[in-house]
Scaffold this motif. Structure first.
Motif, PDB file in Angstrom:
ATOM      1  N   ARG A 277      40.493  41.774  32.084  1.00 12.37           N
ATOM      2  CA  ARG A 277      40.526  40.489  31.386  1.00 12.37           C
ATOM      3  C   ARG A 277      41.281  39.474  32.231  1.00 12.37           C
ATOM      4  O   ARG A 277      42.228  39.804  32.925  1.00 12.37           O
ATOM      5  CB  ARG A 277      41.237  40.641  30.045  1.00 12.37           C
ATOM      6  CG  ARG A 277      41.391  39.303  29.352  1.00 12.37           C
ATOM      7  CD  ARG A 277      42.167  39.370  28.061  1.00 12.37           C
ATOM      8  NE  ARG A 277      42.543  38.019  27.674  1.00 12.37           N
ATOM      9  CZ  ARG A 277      43.768  37.611  27.483  1.00 12.37           C
ATOM     10  NH1 ARG A 277      44.770  38.435  27.598  1.00 12.37           N
ATOM     11  NH2 ARG A 277      44.009  36.352  27.156  1.00 12.37           N
ATOM     12  N   GLY A 278      40.839  38.208  32.164  1.00 14.78           N
ATOM     13  CA  GLY A 278      41.570  37.147  32.829  1.00 14.78           C
ATOM     14  C   GLY A 278      41.239  37.011  34.291  1.00 14.78           C
ATOM     15  O   GLY A 278      42.135  36.971  35.147  1.00 14.78           O
ATOM     16  N   ILE A 279      39.950  36.919  34.612  1.00 13.67           N
ATOM     17  CA  ILE A 279      39.534  36.660  35.995  1.00 13.67           C
ATOM     18  C   ILE A 279      39.714  35.176  36.276  1.00 13.67           C
ATOM     19  O   ILE A 279      39.122  34.323  35.610  1.00 13.67           O
ATOM     20  CB  ILE A 279      38.069  37.077  36.217  1.00 13.67           C
ATOM     21  CG1 ILE A 279      37.901  38.585  35.956  1.00 13.67           C
ATOM     22  CG2 ILE A 279      37.617  36.713  37.627  1.00 13.67           C
ATOM     23  CD1 ILE A 279      38.725  39.475  36.841  1.00 13.67           C
ATOM     24  N   GLN A 280      40.535  34.852  37.256  1.00  9.45           N
ATOM     25  CA  GLN A 280      40.794  33.450  37.537  1.00  9.45           C
ATOM     26  C   GLN A 280      39.556  32.785  38.132  1.00  9.45           C
ATOM     27  O   GLN A 280      38.724  33.438  38.782  1.00  9.45           O
ATOM     28  CB  GLN A 280      41.982  33.303  38.474  1.00  9.45           C
ATOM     29  CG  GLN A 280      41.810  33.949  39.837  1.00  9.45           C
ATOM     30  CD  GLN A 280      43.042  33.813  40.692  1.00  9.45           C
ATOM     31  OE1 GLN A 280      43.868  32.921  40.486  1.00  9.45           O
ATOM     32  NE2 GLN A 280      43.196  34.703  41.667  1.00  9.45           N
ATOM     33  N   VAL A 286      33.892  35.911  43.947  1.00 10.05           N
ATOM     34  CA  VAL A 286      34.194  37.192  44.584  1.00 10.05           C
ATOM     35  C   VAL A 286      33.681  38.345  43.730  1.00 10.05           C
ATOM     36  O   VAL A 286      33.072  39.299  44.239  1.00 10.05           O
ATOM     37  CB  VAL A 286      35.710  37.324  44.823  1.00 10.05           C
ATOM     38  CG1 VAL A 286      36.059  38.713  45.341  1.00 10.05           C
ATOM     39  CG2 VAL A 286      36.197  36.258  45.795  1.00 10.05           C
ATOM     40  N   ILE A 287      33.903  38.246  42.419  1.00 12.48           N
ATOM     41  CA  ILE A 287      33.424  39.275  41.488  1.00 12.48           C
ATOM     42  C   ILE A 287      31.902  39.436  41.617  1.00 12.48           C
ATOM     43  O   ILE A 287      31.375  40.547  41.744  1.00 12.48           O
ATOM     44  CB  ILE A 287      33.795  38.903  40.039  1.00 12.48           C
ATOM     45  CG1 ILE A 287      35.297  39.060  39.809  1.00 12.48           C
ATOM     46  CG2 ILE A 287      33.001  39.734  39.030  1.00 12.48           C
ATOM     47  CD1 ILE A 287      35.761  40.469  39.641  1.00 12.48           C
ATOM     48  N   LYS A 288      31.190  38.323  41.583  1.00  7.76           N
ATOM     49  CA  LYS A 288      29.727  38.382  41.626  1.00  7.76           C
ATOM     50  C   LYS A 288      29.230  38.868  42.982  1.00  7.76           C
ATOM     51  O   LYS A 288      28.282  39.658  43.057  1.00  7.76           O
ATOM     52  CB  LYS A 288      29.152  37.013  41.275  1.00  7.76           C
ATOM     53  CG  LYS A 288      29.384  36.628  39.810  1.00  7.76           C
ATOM     54  CD  LYS A 288      28.725  35.318  39.435  1.00  7.76           C
ATOM     55  CE  LYS A 288      29.471  34.130  39.949  1.00  7.76           C
ATOM     56  NZ  LYS A 288      28.904  32.845  39.430  1.00  7.76           N
ATOM     57  N   ALA A 289      29.872  38.406  44.059  1.00 14.51           N
ATOM     58  CA  ALA A 289      29.444  38.825  45.392  1.00 14.51           C
ATOM     59  C   ALA A 289      29.662  40.319  45.606  1.00 14.51           C
ATOM     60  O   ALA A 289      28.927  40.967  46.353  1.00 14.51           O
ATOM     61  CB  ALA A 289      30.202  38.028  46.453  1.00 14.51           C
ATOM     62  N   LEU A 294      30.449  39.545  35.712  1.00 12.64           N
ATOM     63  CA  LEU A 294      31.349  38.503  35.245  1.00 12.64           C
ATOM     64  C   LEU A 294      30.878  38.151  33.844  1.00 12.64           C
ATOM     65  O   LEU A 294      29.815  37.553  33.666  1.00 12.64           O
ATOM     66  CB  LEU A 294      31.308  37.273  36.158  1.00 12.64           C
ATOM     67  CG  LEU A 294      32.233  36.143  35.735  1.00 12.64           C
ATOM     68  CD1 LEU A 294      33.701  36.557  35.871  1.00 12.64           C
ATOM     69  CD2 LEU A 294      31.965  34.874  36.543  1.00 12.64           C
ATOM     70  N   LEU A 295      31.631  38.562  32.833  1.00 13.32           N
ATOM     71  CA  LEU A 295      31.234  38.404  31.442  1.00 13.32           C
ATOM     72  C   LEU A 295      32.017  37.279  30.794  1.00 13.32           C
ATOM     73  O   LEU A 295      33.248  37.244  30.864  1.00 13.32           O
ATOM     74  CB  LEU A 295      31.467  39.709  30.674  1.00 13.32           C
ATOM     75  CG  LEU A 295      30.716  40.940  31.180  1.00 13.32           C
ATOM     76  CD1 LEU A 295      31.121  42.171  30.385  1.00 13.32           C
ATOM     77  CD2 LEU A 295      29.209  40.723  31.070  1.00 13.32           C
ATOM     78  N   LEU A 296      31.293  36.366  30.181  1.00 14.83           N
ATOM     79  CA  LEU A 296      31.904  35.248  29.467  1.00 14.83           C
ATOM     80  C   LEU A 296      31.590  35.382  27.992  1.00 14.83           C
ATOM     81  O   LEU A 296      30.466  35.689  27.614  1.00 14.83           O
ATOM     82  CB  LEU A 296      31.349  33.911  29.965  1.00 14.83           C
ATOM     83  CG  LEU A 296      31.413  33.644  31.459  1.00 14.83           C
ATOM     84  CD1 LEU A 296      30.711  32.334  31.776  1.00 14.83           C
ATOM     85  CD2 LEU A 296      32.858  33.594  31.917  1.00 14.83           C
ATOM     86  N   PHE A 519      35.864  38.057  31.633  1.00 12.66           N
ATOM     87  CA  PHE A 519      36.145  39.448  31.983  1.00 12.66           C
ATOM     88  C   PHE A 519      35.346  39.830  33.224  1.00 12.66           C
ATOM     89  O   PHE A 519      34.195  39.420  33.391  1.00 12.66           O
ATOM     90  CB  PHE A 519      35.737  40.393  30.850  1.00 12.66           C
ATOM     91  CG  PHE A 519      36.405  40.128  29.532  1.00 12.66           C
ATOM     92  CD1 PHE A 519      37.519  40.859  29.151  1.00 12.66           C
ATOM     93  CD2 PHE A 519      35.925  39.157  28.672  1.00 12.66           C
ATOM     94  CE1 PHE A 519      38.138  40.623  27.933  1.00 12.66           C
ATOM     95  CE2 PHE A 519      36.539  38.914  27.457  1.00 12.66           C
ATOM     96  CZ  PHE A 519      37.647  39.649  27.086  1.00 12.66           C
ATOM     97  N   GLY A 520      35.960  40.620  34.071  1.00 11.81           N
ATOM     98  CA  GLY A 520      35.224  41.299  35.110  1.00 11.81           C
ATOM     99  C   GLY A 520      34.990  42.726  34.666  1.00 11.81           C
ATOM    100  O   GLY A 520      35.866  43.351  34.055  1.00 11.81           O
ATOM    101  N   ALA A 521      33.808  43.259  34.937  1.00 12.47           N
ATOM    102  CA  ALA A 521      33.485  44.609  34.474  1.00 12.47           C
ATOM    103  C   ALA A 521      32.690  45.363  35.530  1.00 12.47           C
ATOM    104  O   ALA A 521      31.874  44.783  36.251  1.00 12.47           O
ATOM    105  CB  ALA A 521      32.699  44.565  33.164  1.00 12.47           C
ATOM    106  N   SER A 522      32.927  46.636  35.586  1.00 16.09           N
ATOM    107  CA  SER A 522      32.152  47.521  36.455  1.00 16.09           C
ATOM    108  C   SER A 522      30.679  47.453  36.062  1.00 16.09           C
ATOM    109  O   SER A 522      30.349  47.319  34.875  1.00 16.09           O
ATOM    110  CB  SER A 522      32.662  48.954  36.309  1.00 16.09           C
ATOM    111  OG  SER A 522      31.717  49.883  36.787  1.00 16.09           O
ATOM    112  N   PRO A 523      29.776  47.574  37.034  1.00 18.45           N
ATOM    113  CA  PRO A 523      28.351  47.621  36.694  1.00 18.45           C
ATOM    114  C   PRO A 523      27.973  48.881  35.916  1.00 18.45           C
ATOM    115  O   PRO A 523      26.861  48.960  35.395  1.00 18.45           O
ATOM    116  CB  PRO A 523      27.667  47.579  38.055  1.00 18.45           C
ATOM    117  CG  PRO A 523      28.689  48.045  39.031  1.00 18.45           C
ATOM    118  CD  PRO A 523      30.001  47.594  38.490  1.00 18.45           C
TER     119      PRO A 523
END
Length: 544
Positions: A277-280, A286-289, A294-296, A519-523
Motif C-alpha cells: 500500500r502507498g506507492i508514491q 517503475v511498478i508498471k515497467a 498498479l491498482l487504484l 497499491f502495488g501488487a504481484s502479478p
C-alpha cells in the motif's frame, strides 16, 4: 519469499542501483480483481486455495478497540477478523445482509430493526446472538465510563436504547439519523464477543483480546512491526453478495509496517511482499515497467482529497482569504507536474465515484489574478520580499501532512511553491505526526487535510466538535440537521448536493485531487476492495 524485510539492504542501494534493480524485476499475469492503472494484471479463473499473502502498510496500529480505530491502516489489519450488521457492496453500491439477514426502519429514521442471522459463532466458540448484538450497540451508543470506553462517534448520534424481541434487535434513537444503516457497516462498528465487551479500553485494544467472528483470526504480532492473521476454519457467513461463501482462500496474511515510502516498491518487486500500500507517484511507472500491478481504488461513498479552512483562525476566518486560497490552486498543473493521472483534478469535495457528487469544478477553477485581487481587498499587501503582510504580520500559513496518503507530500510542496510565487503567501508544510495529531484541535493551525471513505458532510463540517473547521457556520449546521432528517436516499442525495454547493461557495474547503488508494501488487495476486478501500483479503487469492 523472505520472511522479513531487510531495510538495511534497501537503504544501502543508491538511487541508480535501486532503480535498475526495480526495472529488472519483471513477471507476467493478467486480469486483476480491482481497478488497474496499467502494467501487469493478476490471475483470473477459479480461485486457488492456500498460501500466504504478505502485505506492507504505512504505519503501525496502536489499538484494535473499535471506538479508538483512528487510522486507515487499522482497517487493513482488523477488518478481516470481524463481522458487521450490514455490508455495503462497493461494486453494486447498495447495502447487503451480513449479521442481519434483513432489516427495516421507520419513516422518521429513529427506529432501525435487524433480524439476526442464526449459526454465527465468535472465535472463542460463543454464539453471536441478538442479545450480544444489543450489548455491542448499547456500548456504542452510551460508552462506559467505568471501562473508559468512549461513545461511537456515529452510532451515538441521537442514541436512546436497544430492544430485543426474539431474533430481532431494534435500535431506537431520540432524533433522526438517516445514515444509521451505513454507520453499521463502518470499520468501527463490528459485532464483538462478550469477553471483549467487558474489558477496559486498553485491554480491549489488544489484538489477542478482540473476539470477532470474521474469516481470519489474529495469531501473533511484533508490536509496531507486524501481525499475522490465519484463516478461520468453518467460516460460512460472508455478506450475501460476496463471491466466496465459505472459508477464506488464503491460509495466512502477514501484515508488515513499512513506513519508508521509497522502500515499498523495492519490497514489492524483490518479492518480499505481495501487496504494497502507498506507492508514491514517482514509482508508478517503475511498478508498471517491472511487470507488476498498479491498482487504484476510489471510495464509492467518499470524498476527494480536501483541505479544510478553519473559520476561527486569524488568517482563514476572512472569507476573502479563504476564497483566494481556493482559486490559487492549479489543479491541472498539480496532477500533471507533481502527481500522476492516478490523481486527477476533482469535481467536488465528494469523490468522482460517489453517486451523490455534483460537478462544481467551474467554481474553483484556477484564477491567480482573482486570488491576488481578493487578498488586496482583504488588506494583505506584498512587501519588498514578495510576502504579503497586514498590520505588521506576514501571511504565513501551516498545513500538516500524513503518511497515510503518499500523494500529499508532493501535492502540498507544489501548492506551497505556487502560493509563494503567485500569491505571496508562505506555506509551511509540516510532515510531523505529533503536529498533525494536535492540529485536529488547534485553531492556530489554519489548514488541515483529510479524506474519508464513508462520509456525512454534515457531521464533518456542521456537527458539534467537528475537527475540520473547528467551528459551525449556521448554514452548515442547518444542512446537517436536514441530512439526518432526510426521509430516503433521494432526499439525502439532494441535501448532499446543497452541502457541496455551500462548502464550495463559502470557501470552507479546497478540493485538490481525486482520492485513490494506490497499491502495488504481484502479478500472481488476485485482489478486490472493500467500500472503505481496504483490500478484500477474504476473497483474495494467489496463483500457485
Amino acid at each position: 519469499m523472505a520472511a522479513q524485510l531487510d531495510r538495511r539492504r534497501f537503504l544501502g542501494l543508491g538511487a541508480g542501483a535501486l532503480g535498475a534493480a526495480l526495472l529488472a524485476a519483471c513477471s507476467g499475469g493478467k486480469g486483476p480483481g480491482g481497478r488497474t492503472a496499467g502494467g501487469a494484471t493478476g490471475p483470473t479463473g477459479s480461485p486457488v486455495r492456500g498460501g500466504t499473502l504478505t502485505f506492507s502498510d504505512t504505519e503501525a496500529v496502536s489499538t484494535w478497540q473499535p471506538q479508538k480505530l483512528g487510522t486507515y491502516s487499522s482497517g487493513n489489519v482488523s477488518f478481516h477478523t470481524n463481522v458487521f450488521l450490514l455490508y455495503f457492496d462497493p461494486y453494486q453500491k447498495k447495502l447487503q445482509p451480513w449479521v442481519a439477514e434483513s432489516w427495516s426502519k421507520n419513516d422518521e429514521n429513529t427506529k432501525f430493526s435487524f433480524r439476526i442471522r442464526k449459526g454465527i459463532t465468535f472465535i472463542d466458540g460463543t454464539q453471536l446472538t441478538p442479545e450480544i448484538v444489543a450489548k455491542n450497540y448499547e456500548l456504542y451508543g452510551r460508552g462506559d465510563q467505568r471501562l473508559r470506553v468512549p461513545v461511537h462517534p456515529q452510532v451515538s448520534r441521537g442514541f436512546d436504547h436497544v430492544e430485543v424481541d426474539g431474533d430481532t434487535v431494534t435500535v431506537v434513537l431520540s432524533k433522526p439519523n438517516q445514515q444509521f444503516l451505513i454507520d453499521t457497516t463502518r470499520l468501527n462498528s463490528p459485532i464483538l464477543g462478550a469477553k471483549t465487551l467487558g474489558l477496559d479500553l486498553e485491554e480491549a485494544g489488544l489484538p489477542q483480546n478482540s473476539v470477532g467472528a470474521g474469516p481470519f483470526v489474529f495469531e501473533s504480532q511484533v508490536p509496531n512491526q507486524s501481525a499475522v492473521l490465519v484463516r478461520r476454519p468453518g467460516y460460512r457467513w460472508a455478506p450475501a453478495s460476496s463471491p466466496n461463501q465459505g472459508e477464506a482462500y488464503l491460509d495466512r496474511i502477514v501484515w508488515k509496517v513499512l513506513p519508508e515510502i521509497g522502500l515499498r516498491t523495492g519490497a514489492l518487486t524483490s518479492r518480499q511482499v505481495d501487496v504494497a500500500r502507498g506507492i508514491q507517484p514517482a514509482d508508478e511507472s517503475v511498478i508498471k515497467a517491472a511487470g507488476y500491478q498498479l491498482l487504484l481504488y476510489r471510495p464509492p461513498l467518499g470524498t476527494s482529497n480536501y483541505a479544510a479552512l478553519r473559520v476561527e483562525n486569524e488568517f482563514t476566518k476572512d472569507p476573502l482569504v479563504r476564497r483566494a486560497l481556493v482559486l490559487g490552486v492549479d489543479r491541472d498543473g498539480l496532477t500533471r507536474d507533481a502527481l500522476t493521472d492516478s490523481y486527477p483534478p476533482p469535481i467536488s469535495i465528494l469523490n468522482v465515484d460517489n453517486p451523490n457528487a455534483i460537478d462544481l469544478s467551474a467554481e474553483f477553477k484556477y484564477d491567480p489574478g482573482k486570488a491576488r485581487d481578493l487578498l488586496e481587498q482583504a488588506g494583505w499587501r506584498q512587501g519588498a520580499d514578495g510576502v504579503r503582510a497586514k498590520d505588521g504580520k506576514q501571511l504565513h500559513l501551516t498545513v500538516p501532512q500524513s503518511a497515510q496518503q503518499v500523494a500529499l507530500g508532493p501535492a502540498w510542496e507544489y501548492i506551497a511553491q505556487q502560493w509563494r510565487k503567485e500569491l505571496g503567501i508562505v506555506l509551511d508544510v509540516r510532515n510531523d505526526p505529533s503536529f498533525a495529531a494536535t492540529a485536529n484541535t488547534d485553531v492556530t493551525v489554519p489548514i488541515v487535510v483529510s479524506r474519508t471513505s464513508i462520509i456525512s458532510l454534515g457531521q464533518s463540517f456542521g456537527g458539534p466538535g467537528n475537527t475540520a473547521l473547528l467551528g459551525a457556520p449556521p448554514e452548515l449546521v442547518a444542512l446537517y440537521r436536514r441530512e439526518l432528517e432526510a426521509k430516503d436516499d433521494a432526499e439525502f442525495k439532494a441535501v448532499q448536493a446543497e452541502q457541496q454547493r455551500a462548502l464550495h461557495q463559502g470557501s470552507y474547503v479546497i478540493a485538490y485531487f481525486e482520492e485513490a488508494q494506490t497499491f502495488g501488487a504481484s502479478p500472481d495476486v488476485h485482489v478486490t476492495f472493500q467500500t472503505q478501500t481496504y483490500p478484500d483479503f477474504y476473497n483474495a487469492w494467489k496463483r500457485g
